[in-house]
Write a protein that holds these residues in place. Structure first.
Motif, PDB file in Angstrom:
ATOM      1  N   TYR A  65      65.990  16.327  29.808  1.00  0.00           N
ATOM      2  CA  TYR A  65      67.346  16.705  29.431  1.00  0.00           C
ATOM      3  C   TYR A  65      67.808  17.877  30.288  1.00  0.00           C
ATOM      4  O   TYR A  65      67.059  18.835  30.475  1.00  0.00           O
ATOM      5  N   GLY A  66      69.027  17.804  30.781  1.00  0.00           N
ATOM      6  CA  GLY A  66      69.690  18.967  31.356  1.00  0.00           C
ATOM      7  C   GLY A  66      70.404  19.670  30.218  1.00  0.00           C
ATOM      8  O   GLY A  66      71.211  19.056  29.507  1.00  0.00           O
ATOM      9  N   ILE A  67      70.092  20.938  29.981  1.00  0.00           N
ATOM     10  CA  ILE A  67      70.607  21.699  28.839  1.00  0.00           C
ATOM     11  C   ILE A  67      71.488  22.835  29.349  1.00  0.00           C
ATOM     12  O   ILE A  67      71.116  23.542  30.286  1.00  0.00           O
ATOM     13  N   ALA A  68      72.649  23.019  28.728  1.00  0.00           N
ATOM     14  CA  ALA A  68      73.518  24.156  29.041  1.00  0.00           C
ATOM     15  C   ALA A  68      73.903  24.839  27.732  1.00  0.00           C
ATOM     16  O   ALA A  68      74.378  24.192  26.802  1.00  0.00           O
ATOM     17  N   SER A  69      73.662  26.144  27.675  1.00  0.00           N
ATOM     18  CA  SER A  69      74.051  26.889  26.469  1.00  0.00           C
ATOM     19  C   SER A  69      75.550  27.156  26.517  1.00  0.00           C
ATOM     20  O   SER A  69      76.185  27.068  27.573  1.00  0.00           O
ATOM     21  N   ASN A  70      76.109  27.505  25.383  1.00  0.00           N
ATOM     22  CA  ASN A  70      77.538  27.801  25.299  1.00  0.00           C
ATOM     23  C   ASN A  70      77.932  28.985  26.175  1.00  0.00           C
ATOM     24  O   ASN A  70      79.087  29.095  26.584  1.00  0.00           O
ATOM     25  N   ASP A  71      76.968  29.868  26.487  1.00  0.00           N
ATOM     26  CA  ASP A  71      77.279  31.034  27.319  1.00  0.00           C
ATOM     27  C   ASP A  71      76.770  30.899  28.756  1.00  0.00           C
ATOM     28  O   ASP A  71      76.684  31.875  29.490  1.00  0.00           O
ATOM     29  N   GLY A  72      76.429  29.671  29.180  1.00  0.00           N
ATOM     30  CA  GLY A  72      76.134  29.413  30.581  1.00  0.00           C
ATOM     31  C   GLY A  72      74.683  29.351  31.008  1.00  0.00           C
ATOM     32  O   GLY A  72      74.402  29.092  32.177  1.00  0.00           O
ATOM     33  N   LEU A  73      73.734  29.554  30.119  1.00  0.00           N
ATOM     34  CA  LEU A  73      72.314  29.431  30.445  1.00  0.00           C
ATOM     35  C   LEU A  73      72.004  27.953  30.677  1.00  0.00           C
ATOM     36  O   LEU A  73      72.399  27.104  29.880  1.00  0.00           O
ATOM     37  N   LYS A  74      71.328  27.626  31.784  1.00  0.00           N
ATOM     38  CA  LYS A  74      71.026  26.231  32.105  1.00  0.00           C
ATOM     39  C   LYS A  74      69.533  26.047  32.340  1.00  0.00           C
ATOM     40  O   LYS A  74      68.891  26.871  32.973  1.00  0.00           O
ATOM     41  N   GLY A  75      69.000  24.946  31.805  1.00  0.00           N
ATOM     42  CA  GLY A  75      67.596  24.655  31.983  1.00  0.00           C
ATOM     43  C   GLY A  75      67.278  23.219  31.627  1.00  0.00           C
ATOM     44  O   GLY A  75      68.171  22.400  31.423  1.00  0.00           O
ATOM     45  N   THR A  76      65.986  22.912  31.558  1.00  0.00           N
ATOM     46  CA  THR A  76      65.534  21.554  31.267  1.00  0.00           C
ATOM     47  C   THR A  76      64.608  21.535  30.061  1.00  0.00           C
ATOM     48  O   THR A  76      63.936  22.518  29.751  1.00  0.00           O
ATOM     49  N   PHE A  77      64.575  20.396  29.417  1.00  0.00           N
ATOM     50  CA  PHE A  77      63.638  20.127  28.338  1.00  0.00           C
ATOM     51  C   PHE A  77      63.084  18.731  28.576  1.00  0.00           C
ATOM     52  O   PHE A  77      63.844  17.783  28.794  1.00  0.00           O
ATOM     53  N   VAL A  78      61.757  18.590  28.565  1.00  0.00           N
ATOM     54  CA  VAL A  78      61.097  17.301  28.791  1.00  0.00           C
ATOM     55  C   VAL A  78      60.429  16.867  27.490  1.00  0.00           C
ATOM     56  O   VAL A  78      59.706  17.634  26.862  1.00  0.00           O
ATOM     57  N   ASP A  79      60.668  15.610  27.114  1.00  0.00           N
ATOM     58  CA  ASP A  79      60.090  15.060  25.889  1.00  0.00           C
ATOM     59  C   ASP A  79      59.443  13.711  26.188  1.00  0.00           C
ATOM     60  O   ASP A  79      59.948  12.944  27.001  1.00  0.00           O
ATOM     61  N   ALA A  80      58.348  13.419  25.524  1.00  0.00           N
ATOM     62  CA  ALA A  80      57.669  12.133  25.662  1.00  0.00           C
ATOM     63  C   ALA A  80      58.235  11.143  24.655  1.00  0.00           C
ATOM     64  O   ALA A  80      57.568  10.722  23.721  1.00  0.00           O
ATOM     65  N   TYR A  81      59.499  10.780  24.813  1.00  0.00           N
ATOM     66  CA  TYR A  81      60.203   9.817  23.969  1.00  0.00           C
ATOM     67  C   TYR A  81      60.023  10.038  22.477  1.00  0.00           C
ATOM     68  O   TYR A  81      59.501   9.191  21.758  1.00  0.00           O
ATOM     69  N   GLY A  82      60.460  11.174  22.000  1.00  0.00           N
ATOM     70  CA  GLY A  82      60.480  11.406  20.574  1.00  0.00           C
ATOM     71  C   GLY A  82      59.151  11.763  19.959  1.00  0.00           C
ATOM     72  O   GLY A  82      58.983  11.641  18.753  1.00  0.00           O
ATOM     73  N   THR A  83      58.214  12.220  20.748  1.00  0.00           N
ATOM     74  CA  THR A  83      56.905  12.607  20.227  1.00  0.00           C
ATOM     75  C   THR A  83      57.042  13.587  19.077  1.00  0.00           C
ATOM     76  O   THR A  83      56.270  13.569  18.135  1.00  0.00           O
ATOM     77  N   TYR A  84      58.039  14.454  19.158  1.00  0.00           N
ATOM     78  CA  TYR A  84      58.196  15.531  18.188  1.00  0.00           C
ATOM     79  C   TYR A  84      59.110  15.170  17.026  1.00  0.00           C
ATOM     80  O   TYR A  84      59.399  16.001  16.194  1.00  0.00           O
ATOM     81  N   ALA A  85      59.583  13.957  16.950  1.00  0.00           N
ATOM     82  CA  ALA A  85      60.628  13.595  16.002  1.00  0.00           C
ATOM     83  C   ALA A  85      60.290  13.895  14.545  1.00  0.00           C
ATOM     84  O   ALA A  85      61.170  14.161  13.755  1.00  0.00           O
ATOM     85  N   ASP A  86      59.033  13.864  14.181  1.00  0.00           N
ATOM     86  CA  ASP A  86      58.682  14.123  12.790  1.00  0.00           C
ATOM     87  C   ASP A  86      58.514  15.602  12.479  1.00  0.00           C
ATOM     88  O   ASP A  86      58.315  15.972  11.328  1.00  0.00           O
ATOM     89  N   THR A  87      58.584  16.471  13.482  1.00  0.00           N
ATOM     90  CA  THR A  87      58.349  17.889  13.247  1.00  0.00           C
ATOM     91  C   THR A  87      59.574  18.763  13.477  1.00  0.00           C
ATOM     92  O   THR A  87      59.459  19.970  13.481  1.00  0.00           O
ATOM     93  N   VAL A  88      60.731  18.154  13.683  1.00  0.00           N
ATOM     94  CA  VAL A  88      61.936  18.944  13.933  1.00  0.00           C
ATOM     95  C   VAL A  88      62.993  18.662  12.880  1.00  0.00           C
ATOM     96  O   VAL A  88      62.951  17.659  12.171  1.00  0.00           O
ATOM     97  N   SER A  89      63.966  19.565  12.796  1.00  0.00           N
ATOM     98  CA  SER A  89      65.027  19.444  11.808  1.00  0.00           C
ATOM     99  C   SER A  89      65.922  18.246  12.105  1.00  0.00           C
ATOM    100  O   SER A  89      65.979  17.745  13.227  1.00  0.00           O
ATOM    101  N   GLU A  90      66.621  17.804  11.094  1.00  0.00           N
ATOM    102  CA  GLU A  90      67.547  16.684  11.242  1.00  0.00           C
ATOM    103  C   GLU A  90      68.622  16.992  12.284  1.00  0.00           C
ATOM    104  O   GLU A  90      69.015  16.126  13.056  1.00  0.00           O
TER     105      GLU A  90
END
Length: 100
Positions: A65-90
């Motif tokens: 994922y290319g991520i941009a914060s509302n105040d301009g911070l930009k970075g990446t997040f890599v996920d193994a297709y929903g590996t974390y889906a059961d441990t994060v908030s809705e």
């Protein structure tokens, strides 16, 4: 959108375009360890998404994922297709479009 063959190409391409920080997933936010900064789902936008599927091993599936914060911070997040889906908030599941 760009066309990348590999996950590493996508990350490099995003970094070249200013997505310089790495984010880690926490149950209710994305965390940037380098800045010790947390972004709740309403504080960032997913600007680009690239999916990669392993040819022989389903464990090789990933999305960057290319991520941009509302105040301009930009970075990446890599996920193994929903590996974390059961441990994060809705809210995070909805924001990142995880499938349970």
């Amino acid at each position: 959108m760009y066309d990348y063959t590999t996950l590493s190409e996508a990350i490099s391409g995003l970094q070249e375009r200013g997505y310089t920080y790495d984010f880690n997933l926490r149950p209710d936010c994305l965390h940037c360890p380098e800045l010790d900064r947390q972004l709740s789902p309403d504080e960032f936008t997913i600007t680009e998404t690239y999916r990669f599927e392993g040819m022989s091993n389903p464990d090789d599936n990933a999305v960057v994922y290319g991520i941009a914060s509302n105040d301009g911070l930009k970075g990446t997040f890599v996920d193994a297709y929903g590996t974390y889906a059961d441990t994060v908030s809705e809210q995070m599941i909805q924001k990142l479009n995880f499938r349970r």
